[in-house]
Design an enzyme around this catalytic site. Structure first.
Site, PDB file in Angstrom:
ATOM      1  N   LYS A  58    -165.396 -68.237  72.602  1.00 40.01           N
ATOM      2  CA  LYS A  58    -165.270 -69.694  72.705  1.00 40.01           C
ATOM      3  C   LYS A  58    -164.599 -70.088  74.020  1.00 40.01           C
ATOM      4  CE  LYS A  58    -165.662 -73.854  70.979  1.00 40.01           C
ATOM      5  NZ  LYS A  58    -167.028 -74.412  70.955  1.00 40.01           N
ATOM      6  N   CYS A  88    -160.057 -62.485  73.788  1.00 42.52           N
ATOM      7  CA  CYS A  88    -158.975 -61.900  72.996  1.00 42.52           C
ATOM      8  C   CYS A  88    -158.044 -62.972  72.443  1.00 42.52           C
ATOM      9  CB  CYS A  88    -158.120 -60.975  73.852  1.00 42.52           C
ATOM     10  SG  CYS A  88    -159.024 -59.709  74.716  1.00 42.52           S
TER      11      CYS A  88
HETATM   12  O1  M6R Z   1    -164.577 -74.536  77.350  1.00 40.10           O
HETATM   13  P1  M6R Z   1    -165.686 -74.801  78.332  1.00 40.10           P
HETATM   14  O2  M6R Z   1    -166.402 -76.084  78.088  1.00 40.10           O
HETATM   15  O3  M6R Z   1    -165.176 -74.744  79.754  1.00 40.10           O
HETATM   16  O4  M6R Z   1    -166.694 -73.618  78.152  1.00 40.10           O
HETATM   17  C1  M6R Z   1    -167.761 -73.427  79.050  1.00 40.10           C
HETATM   18  C2  M6R Z   1    -168.804 -72.503  78.467  1.00 40.10           C
HETATM   19  O5  M6R Z   1    -168.276 -71.227  78.264  1.00 40.10           O
HETATM   20  C3  M6R Z   1    -169.331 -73.027  77.125  1.00 40.10           C
HETATM   21  O6  M6R Z   1    -169.835 -74.321  77.260  1.00 40.10           O
HETATM   22  C4  M6R Z   1    -170.448 -72.125  76.573  1.00 40.10           C
HETATM   23  O7  M6R Z   1    -171.548 -72.181  77.412  1.00 40.10           O
HETATM   24  C5  M6R Z   1    -170.753 -72.598  75.150  1.00 40.10           C
HETATM   25  N1  M6R Z   1    -170.344 -71.603  74.189  1.00 40.10           N
HETATM   26  C6  M6R Z   1    -172.180 -72.899  74.919  1.00 40.10           C
HETATM   27  O8  M6R Z   1    -172.398 -73.342  73.625  1.00 40.10           O
END
Ligand code: M6R
Length: 597
Positions: free
Chosen positions: A592, A2
């Protein structure tokens, strides 16, 4: 996840276009519903919302014509209650004199709704954002002013959230932060607040960072912060943001993902300069050297960077490190953590709830918290004793690309430094990355045409390329919705091989040291009808045995090669997503920044 945005202006004005633009800017976070509320000078609330995309809902309900002195926009990513008009946000209180919206998760939502109903309030939806509004209503109805009511409501709401709320008869907008991102800013004849900074950049460069446990009291020309704990005023400097808007525009690229793939050489080079001049690098290396156990902790793509980092530390520094998915870190290693252990927590956003939970546990156990993080000012950056900023600028596309390569590059740099090797060899990387993009973009686009209709794929890697195969496979399923499993190549024969039949695509992520092993693997697949796709450095045997070959430029270092091989896999996913008619930047169901458990 959100996103919320709020604005209060000095005079009544057309707010619709500003709210729609804020919605567009927040949309990279992932969402399924959109809503806007405006409050006029006279206190009339205009609320329009529904499930759907910003453009569609804005057009259907004519957001563009909405006027007022205060405005709230919310993008919802469903957790409590299915995506629907009634569950969309903002929400009203029982009598329709409060309106607001939240970001995050109120974990006692179900219990609270029952309480609100039994107290006679009108609860319209199943959504936890509505609970935030009723939680404030409860105390306003008992005679508390808005600040006091919000403070008390915060005590009743469990979980991590931020929300923005306005009352019809006051010329003030309020917001609160408890665990979810929130930033405020001074705009022209207005003040603004949002879940994240990029959505504020079209309106202001003068921002005020909000911390957990703070209430924001916004009038058209003033942003005041108060402590939730004692109500006291908190002084905070205004920060001038220098980043340009280019970072959050696609430029000449069709998608943010493609732009961000192409930015990899540039951000890698910038990171190398940053690391060369960083005092934190020595501190982190020293802390790791003396630690009993070193954990590398992240989720999704960031976890894959941890896996590859762990291989680097073993090979280049002779240091055993333990890679762990953040939630499993708590479950598996929580009981054994000791004060002389150290954790490097890796997160692009620096706000992933699973990672922050793991850090909380690490802090309770007294272990050192170090960070690899992209978003400046994020929670991970603030709580790490030492951190490496990934320096990628904004990564808008949901699939992580440039932040992955800079996470891996950071680990490679640390491992070289820890092992007493020369880090200057890394300066050849940016040019190699450029050549890799040039060499493989067309090849990946061609291959994507052949794979566009296949339902399932495997991606196999070994040693250095195993984490890359996992990352390539995550990228593929994330944006193409094809099922793709990343597997350690030696485990293939222990089960997954049984699925291979005529034409079944198996991608071999080929490290230069493992050609013999890969040739065997290729034949295991092809003799059962499988289609062997090799991704790696040009090699006569691999070419002779495989069916398709995505070739990257030759490099002596197997560690650098592993970093390069992910690029054709990113491009393959990108072209497959386009071929299948999907927007790679905003995959369905994903967000994201995952600020929920
Ligand atoms: O912001 P973060 O690096 O902690 O996010 C972790 C995952 O949610 C993130 O890497 C997710 O797997 C990606 N969207 C993959 O491309």
């Amino acid at each position: 996840m959100c996103g919320i945005f709020g604005i209060i202006t000095s005079e009544e004005r057309l707010l619709g276009p500003t709210l729609i633009e804020a919605g567009r800017m927040l949309s990279y976070r992932g969402y399924d519903s959109v809503g806007c509320a405006t409050i006029s000078q006279e206190g009339e609330i205009d609320l329009r919302k529904d499930a759907g995309k910003v453009e569609t809902v804005a057009e259907k309900y004519n957001f563009a014509e909405m006027t007022g002195k205060r405005g709230i926009l919310q993008l919802r990513w469903a957790t409590f209650g299915a995506p629907s008009q009634v569950n969309s946000q903002p929400h009203l209180d029982s009598d329709g004199d409060l309106v607001g919206a939240h970001n995050g998760n109120v974990v006692n939502n179900v219990e609270l709704r029952k309480e609100f109903i039994s107290e006679g309030m009108t609860v319209r939806s199943e959504n936890d954002g509505e609970s935030c509004i009723h939680a404030v209503e409860r105390y306003v109805d008992r005679g508390f002013n808005m600040v006091e009511a919000i403070r008390k409501a915060a005590g009743d709401l469990e979980g991590d959230f931020s929300f923005v709320i306005g009352k019809d008869d006051e010329d003030v907008l309020y917001a609160i932060k408890k665990g979810s991102g929130l930033v405020a800013g001074y705009a022209e004849e207005a003040t603004v607040v949002s879940s994240d900074l990029p959505s504020l950049l079209p309106l202001t460069r003068r921002i005020v960072r909000v911390e957990d446990g703070e209430i924001v009291i916004m009038t058209p020309d003033k942003i005041e912060l108060r402590s939730v704990a004692d109500g006291g005023v908190i002084e905070r400097e205004i920060e001038e943001i220098t980043e340009t808007m280019e970072a959050v525009k696609k430029g000449n690229f069709a998608h943010f993902m493609l732009k961000e793939i192409h930015e990899q050489p540039k951000v890698a080079e910038e990171l190398l300069h940053l690391l060369d001049n960083s005092e934190d690098v020595d501190q982190i290396v020293a802390r790791m050297k003396t630690a009993d156990h070193v954990y590398l902790v992240g989720c999704g793509t960031s976890y894959h960077a941890c896996l590859l980092g762990s291989v680097y530390f073993g090979r280049l520094a002779g240091k055993a490190t333990i890679p762990a998915v953040a939630t499993q870190f708590m479950a598996q290693y929580g009981p054994t953590l000791g004060p002389n252990d150290v954790g490097i927590f890796v997160s692009q956003s620096g706000e992933t709830k699973d990672v922050l939970n793991a850090i909380e546990l690490a802090e309770q156990k007294g272990i050192g918290v170090l960070g690899l993080v992209n978003v400046v000012g994020s929670t991970l950056m603030r709580v790490s004793t030492h951190h490496i900023p990934l320096g990628c600028g904004y990564e808008i596309s949901v699939p992580a690309t440039k932040t992955f390569t800079n996470q891996v590059l950071s680990f490679l740099y640390l491992a070289l430094r820890m092992g007493g090797h020369d880090t200057n060899i890394l300066y050849e990387l940016p040019e190699l990355m450029k050549q890799t993009i040039e060499a493989t973009d067309g090849q990946a686009a061609e291959l994507a045409k052949a794979l566009v209709d296949v339902p399932d794929l495997y991606q196999l890697g070994y040693g250095l390329t195993y984490p890359v195969a996992l990352e390539g496979s995550l990228k593929l399923k994330e944006i193409t919705y094809q099922h793709c499993e990343g597997i350690l190549s030696t485990e293939f024969k222990h089960g997954p091989l049984s699925a291979v039949e005529e034409g079944y695509p198996v991608v071999f992520v080929a490290g230069q040291e493992d050609v013999d092993l890969i040739v065997s693997g290729i034949n295991e697949a092809t003799c059962r009808g499988g289609r062997a796709i090799v991704v790696g450095t040009e090699d006569a045997r691999l070419r002779a045995n495989g069916d398709d070959f995505l070739t990257i430029p030759k490099v002596d270092s197997p560690e650098i090669e592993a970093l390069l091989i992910v690029i054709p896999l990113q491009l393959l996913s990108y072209h497959l997503a386009l071929g299948r008619g999907y927007d790679p930047d905003f995959p369905r169901n994903l967000s994201k920044t995952l600020t929920v458990d």
